[in-house]
Every structure is written in C-alpha cells, then in structure tokens.
Write a protein that holds these residues in place. Structure first.
Motif, PDB file in Angstrom:
ATOM      1  N   THR A 107       0.753  -1.149   0.205  1.00  0.00           N
ATOM      2  CA  THR A 107       0.103   0.198   0.024  1.00  0.00           C
ATOM      3  C   THR A 107       0.571   1.801  -0.407  1.00  0.00           C
ATOM      4  O   THR A 107       1.757   1.470   1.062  1.00  0.00           O
ATOM      5  N   ILE A 108       0.637   2.097  -1.331  1.00  0.00           N
ATOM      6  CA  ILE A 108       1.508   3.640  -1.040  1.00  0.00           C
ATOM      7  C   ILE A 108       0.663   4.426  -1.381  1.00  0.00           C
ATOM      8  O   ILE A 108      -0.729   4.302  -1.370  1.00  0.00           O
ATOM      9  N   GLU A 109       0.708   5.247  -0.130  1.00  0.00           N
ATOM     10  CA  GLU A 109       0.054   6.838   0.596  1.00  0.00           C
ATOM     11  C   GLU A 109       0.497   7.704  -0.067  1.00  0.00           C
ATOM     12  O   GLU A 109       2.054   7.648   0.740  1.00  0.00           O
ATOM     13  N   ILE A 110       0.226   9.055  -0.184  1.00  0.00           N
ATOM     14  CA  ILE A 110       1.753  10.150  -1.047  1.00  0.00           C
ATOM     15  C   ILE A 110       0.456  11.734  -0.508  1.00  0.00           C
ATOM     16  O   ILE A 110      -0.938  11.315  -1.162  1.00  0.00           O
ATOM     17  N   LYS A 111       0.442  12.088   0.025  1.00  0.00           N
ATOM     18  CA  LYS A 111       0.130  13.115   0.830  1.00  0.00           C
ATOM     19  C   LYS A 111       1.275  14.088   0.543  1.00  0.00           C
ATOM     20  O   LYS A 111       2.468  14.119   0.215  1.00  0.00           O
ATOM     21  N   SER A 112       0.584  15.478  -0.483  1.00  0.00           N
ATOM     22  CA  SER A 112       0.857  16.836  -0.226  1.00  0.00           C
ATOM     23  C   SER A 112       0.387  17.961  -0.422  1.00  0.00           C
ATOM     24  O   SER A 112      -0.389  18.168  -0.196  1.00  0.00           O
ATOM     25  N   LEU A 113       1.515  18.712   0.371  1.00  0.00           N
ATOM     26  CA  LEU A 113       1.112  20.515   0.899  1.00  0.00           C
ATOM     27  C   LEU A 113       1.260  21.009   0.104  1.00  0.00           C
ATOM     28  O   LEU A 113       2.367  21.175  -0.842  1.00  0.00           O
ATOM     29  N   ASN A 114       1.221  22.620   0.284  1.00  0.00           N
ATOM     30  CA  ASN A 114       2.376  23.392  -0.408  1.00  0.00           C
ATOM     31  C   ASN A 114       3.405  23.795   0.310  1.00  0.00           C
ATOM     32  O   ASN A 114       3.486  23.730   0.764  1.00  0.00           O
ATOM     33  N   SER A 115       4.050  23.993  -1.034  1.00  0.00           N
ATOM     34  CA  SER A 115       5.733  24.672  -0.796  1.00  0.00           C
ATOM     35  C   SER A 115       6.400  24.917  -1.900  1.00  0.00           C
ATOM     36  O   SER A 115       5.877  25.111  -3.356  1.00  0.00           O
ATOM     37  N   LYS A 116       7.567  25.867  -1.677  1.00  0.00           N
ATOM     38  CA  LYS A 116       7.698  26.948  -3.050  1.00  0.00           C
ATOM     39  C   LYS A 116       9.104  25.823  -3.215  1.00  0.00           C
ATOM     40  O   LYS A 116       8.747  25.600  -4.880  1.00  0.00           O
ATOM     41  N   GLN A 117       9.536  24.603  -2.856  1.00  0.00           N
ATOM     42  CA  GLN A 117       9.875  23.724  -3.138  1.00  0.00           C
ATOM     43  C   GLN A 117       9.592  22.132  -3.797  1.00  0.00           C
ATOM     44  O   GLN A 117       8.730  22.372  -2.826  1.00  0.00           O
ATOM     45  N   LEU A 118       9.479  21.475  -4.021  1.00  0.00           N
ATOM     46  CA  LEU A 118       9.998  19.753  -3.891  1.00  0.00           C
ATOM     47  C   LEU A 118      10.439  19.469  -2.859  1.00  0.00           C
ATOM     48  O   LEU A 118      11.488  19.708  -2.517  1.00  0.00           O
ATOM     49  N   ASP A 119       9.953  19.553  -1.669  1.00  0.00           N
ATOM     50  CA  ASP A 119      10.536  18.224  -0.588  1.00  0.00           C
ATOM     51  C   ASP A 119       9.576  17.279   0.369  1.00  0.00           C
ATOM     52  O   ASP A 119       8.453  17.249   0.475  1.00  0.00           O
ATOM     53  N   MET A 120      10.138  15.720   0.006  1.00  0.00           N
ATOM     54  CA  MET A 120       9.703  15.093  -0.331  1.00  0.00           C
ATOM     55  C   MET A 120      10.218  14.293   0.656  1.00  0.00           C
ATOM     56  O   MET A 120      11.348  13.792   0.693  1.00  0.00           O
ATOM     57  N   GLN A 121       9.806  13.215   1.810  1.00  0.00           N
ATOM     58  CA  GLN A 121       9.850  12.393   2.790  1.00  0.00           C
ATOM     59  C   GLN A 121       9.346  10.893   2.101  1.00  0.00           C
ATOM     60  O   GLN A 121       8.423  11.159   2.351  1.00  0.00           O
ATOM     61  N   THR A 122      10.148  10.076   2.214  1.00  0.00           N
ATOM     62  CA  THR A 122       9.408   8.541   2.204  1.00  0.00           C
ATOM     63  C   THR A 122       9.730   8.362   3.051  1.00  0.00           C
ATOM     64  O   THR A 122      10.613   8.177   4.489  1.00  0.00           O
ATOM     65  N   ARG A 123       9.049   6.861   3.530  1.00  0.00           N
ATOM     66  CA  ARG A 123       9.263   6.299   4.662  1.00  0.00           C
ATOM     67  C   ARG A 123       8.510   4.282   4.018  1.00  0.00           C
ATOM     68  O   ARG A 123       7.817   4.609   3.422  1.00  0.00           O
ATOM     69  N   MET A 124       9.120   3.199   4.101  1.00  0.00           N
ATOM     70  CA  MET A 124       9.153   2.138   3.740  1.00  0.00           C
ATOM     71  C   MET A 124      10.228   1.454   4.821  1.00  0.00           C
ATOM     72  O   MET A 124      11.009   1.412   4.497  1.00  0.00           O
ATOM     73  N   PRO A 125       9.611  -0.342   4.114  1.00  0.00           N
ATOM     74  CA  PRO A 125      10.360  -1.086   4.466  1.00  0.00           C
ATOM     75  C   PRO A 125      11.552  -1.108   3.466  1.00  0.00           C
ATOM     76  O   PRO A 125      11.875  -1.089   3.133  1.00  0.00           O
ATOM     77  N   GLN A 126      12.751  -1.435   5.443  1.00  0.00           N
ATOM     78  CA  GLN A 126      14.021  -1.455   4.575  1.00  0.00           C
ATOM     79  C   GLN A 126      14.089  -2.356   3.070  1.00  0.00           C
ATOM     80  O   GLN A 126      15.403  -2.235   2.079  1.00  0.00           O
ATOM     81  N   VAL A 127      13.659  -3.432   3.059  1.00  0.00           N
ATOM     82  CA  VAL A 127      13.768  -4.117   1.865  1.00  0.00           C
ATOM     83  C   VAL A 127      13.578  -3.360   0.747  1.00  0.00           C
ATOM     84  O   VAL A 127      13.415  -4.725  -0.103  1.00  0.00           O
ATOM     85  N   MET A 128      12.742  -2.408   0.457  1.00  0.00           N
ATOM     86  CA  MET A 128      12.541  -1.927  -0.550  1.00  0.00           C
ATOM     87  C   MET A 128      13.616  -0.934  -0.304  1.00  0.00           C
ATOM     88  O   MET A 128      13.589   0.094  -1.882  1.00  0.00           O
ATOM     89  N   ARG A 129      14.125  -0.472   0.142  1.00  0.00           N
ATOM     90  CA  ARG A 129      15.478   0.427   0.300  1.00  0.00           C
ATOM     91  C   ARG A 129      16.000   1.156  -1.396  1.00  0.00           C
ATOM     92  O   ARG A 129      16.410   2.142  -1.415  1.00  0.00           O
ATOM     93  N   ASP A 130      16.588  -0.707  -2.272  1.00  0.00           N
ATOM     94  CA  ASP A 130      16.835  -0.409  -3.296  1.00  0.00           C
ATOM     95  C   ASP A 130      17.079   0.250  -4.213  1.00  0.00           C
ATOM     96  O   ASP A 130      17.522   1.051  -5.324  1.00  0.00           O
ATOM     97  N   MET A 131      14.925   0.456  -4.241  1.00  0.00           N
ATOM     98  CA  MET A 131      13.898   1.575  -5.146  1.00  0.00           C
ATOM     99  C   MET A 131      13.749   2.673  -4.601  1.00  0.00           C
ATOM    100  O   MET A 131      13.001   3.215  -5.533  1.00  0.00           O
ATOM    101  N   GLU A 132      14.136   3.313  -3.468  1.00  0.00           N
ATOM    102  CA  GLU A 132      14.101   4.317  -2.704  1.00  0.00           C
ATOM    103  C   GLU A 132      14.425   5.707  -4.280  1.00  0.00           C
ATOM    104  O   GLU A 132      13.484   5.994  -4.414  1.00  0.00           O
ATOM    105  N   VAL A 133      15.060   6.058  -4.611  1.00  0.00           N
ATOM    106  CA  VAL A 133      15.669   6.879  -5.866  1.00  0.00           C
ATOM    107  C   VAL A 133      14.883   6.896  -6.445  1.00  0.00           C
ATOM    108  O   VAL A 133      14.454   7.795  -7.141  1.00  0.00           O
ATOM    109  N   GLU A 134      14.302   5.730  -7.229  1.00  0.00           N
ATOM    110  CA  GLU A 134      13.951   5.004  -8.265  1.00  0.00           C
ATOM    111  C   GLU A 134      12.488   6.232  -8.389  1.00  0.00           C
ATOM    112  O   GLU A 134      11.502   6.918  -8.618  1.00  0.00           O
ATOM    113  N   MET A 135      11.338   5.491  -7.198  1.00  0.00           N
ATOM    114  CA  MET A 135      10.562   6.398  -6.629  1.00  0.00           C
ATOM    115  C   MET A 135      10.608   7.306  -6.233  1.00  0.00           C
ATOM    116  O   MET A 135       9.410   8.588  -7.016  1.00  0.00           O
TER     117      MET A 135
END
Length: 295
Positions: A21-49
């Motif tokens: 399950t993936i949830e994406i929330k966004s609010l206003n910001s001057k630039q792109l400011d992204m935070q990610t939380r995911m299981p360790q087993v998927m960390r190698d795909m974090e940059v691509e995502m």
C-alpha cells in the motif's frame, strides 16, 4: 487549468506474497520537499520512486509512505534452533542444581529469550516490484486527480476575485472624473486668500498643471487592467493543465498588481476613491493567500 499542490492519493498492489500500500500526501511548498517511509527491503528502489514522484508532482511538500502486509503462510521471522537447544540445556541444568521445577510451557519461556527469534526481510522479487509500481501508479493518478479537483475550485475562486477587481477598477472612473476639478477649485479658493501677495500667475498655472498631472492615475489603471488580463491568461482555460504549474508566475503577477493598487491609493487624494482602493487590497490579499496553493 491550474492545479493545487494539496492532494492525497492511495494505491494498492498485490503479488503472490505481499500486499503493498502506497499513500502520497502533498501540501504547498516553494520547492519539491519529499519525505519517504518504506520497509528496509525496498530501500534500493527509493531513489527511483522519488524521481518518479518528483517528475509527476513537480512541487510541494510531499510525504510518500509504503507499507506491506505479508500473505498467510509467509513469515519474516526465523527461530534459531541452536540457541533454543543451548538455552533449554542450561535451564534444565540450573533446575537440577538448584532444585527448581522444569517450566510447564517450554515454548513461552524459550521464545522470549534473547537471540532466539531473528527478523529477516522476505526477499523482494519481480512480482513484488510490479505490485509496488502498480500501487505507485494508482496513488499518483489519484493524487493528480485530487490536485486537479482542487485546482478547479481555485480557478473559480480566482475568476471571481479578478472579476471583482475589474468592477472596482471601473468604480474609480466617476471619482477620478470629479477629483481633478475639486482639487483645482480648492487650490484656487486658497489662492484668493493671498490677495496681498504678488505672484506670477503664469508660473502658478504651470505648477498647478504639474501638480494635477502627478495625481493622474491613468497609467496605473492601464497597467492594473493589463495585469488582470495577464493573470487570467496565465491561468489558462478550464481544460487541460500545465504539469509544471504556473503558481510562481501567478504570484509574481499578483505582486505587480499590488504595486499598481498601492500607487493608485497614494495618488487618489479622494476619500471615496481610497475606500475603493482598500477594497481592492482586500480582494488582492485573498488572491495572494490562495496563489500559494497553486502548483
């Protein structure tokens, strides 16, 4: 059509062993400011995502959360049988030495001891990867739809506020027409009190013309009207949208509108005209507040 930076999207993907399950929330910001939380087993795909989400959402304070639920029968925990045997032997020896009874439930005792249970991530295979991106695509489609819906509300709001500013600009006309004669009459009345003082009437007339020209607001009205037109033009129509957004540009236009309205107020020299300018400022302030939410 403009888009809002505020949005929420949720997507679910299933493989044979996982429900992701993936949830994406966004609010206003001057630039792109992204935070990610995911299981360790998927960390190698974090940059691509992150790259994919950033290219789709462009700007905003974004929170991406990935959770997994393992299918029945799959486990991410292993039991160290060697450690269990050692612990059991030591407990039995201790019981004989100290005269203590053996535990009634060996399992509950042994499984709570350190290093007996080992968490191991269930390996991520191609089916899991496909499920992950299915969930991501679904979440992105949903949040973009949410942003577009909010953008339509902002579009209607801005159209109403710009229409109000057009109306207020038209209200300035009658006050402007009566303002110059009143100023001129007031100055001439003051001059009648200077009978005992000699002055150059030609030079005085020149100064009056210069003073009245300084109070002329024709240029400010023309520029403000042009900015209002440009604001509507930049927003675009009700169909389609600019994936990179126009929020910053609308913010710059609103700043220029503010400069013209401020100058209009400083030159007004007329009580009713200044009241119109105050109402203009109120409408513009509401525009500036909501522009911060535009992509």
């Amino acid at each position: 059509m403009i888009m809002s930076m505020t949005g929420y999207g949720r997507g679910v993907g299933k493989s044979g062993r996982r429900t992701l399950t993936i949830e994406i929330k966004s609010l206003n910001s001057k630039q792109l400011d992204m935070q990610t939380r995911m299981p360790q087993v998927m960390r190698d795909m974090e940059v691509e995502m992150r790259t994919r989400v950033g290219s789709e959402l462009a700007r905003g304070k974004v929170e991406l959360t990935v959770t997994e639920e393992l299918a029945s029968g799959e486990t991410a925990v292993s039991i160290d049988a060697g450690a269990v045997s050692v612990y059991k032997a030591q407990i039995e020896a201790l019981g004989e030495e100290c005269g203590l009874p053996q535990p009634a439930d060996w399992y509950s005792v042994l499984l709570r001891l350190p290093d007996v249970l080992h968490a191991r991530p269930l390996e991520f295979d191609d089916n899991d990867r496909k499920a992950l991106y299915d969930a991501l695509n679904m979440a992105l489609d949903e949040i973009k739809g949410f942003r577009l819906t909010e953008g339509k509300k902002l579009y209607a709001f801005f159209k109403a506020k710009i229409a109000a500013l057009y109306g207020l600009l038209a209200e300035v006309e009658p006050y402007e027409a009566e303002r110059v004669p009143k100023i001129k009459a007031r100055l001439e009345e003051q001059l009648t009190r200077l009978d005992s003082i000699e002055y150059d009437k030609g030079r005085l007339e020149q100064e009056l013309v210069f003073y009245i020209e300084k109070l002329d607001v024709t240029e400010e009205k023309t520029r403000l009207n042009a900015h209002l037109n440009y604001f509507l033009e930049t927003m675009g129509g009700e169909d389609g949208y600019d994936p990179q957004g126009c929020g910053k540009k609308l913010g710059f236009i609103a700043q220029e509108m503010g400069r013209e309205i401020n100058t209009l107020g400083s030159k007004s020299n007329h009580a009713e005209m200044q009241k119109v300018v105050v109402r203009m400022k109120d409408e513009l302030e509401q525009i500036k507040e909501q522009v911060l939410n535009v992509l």
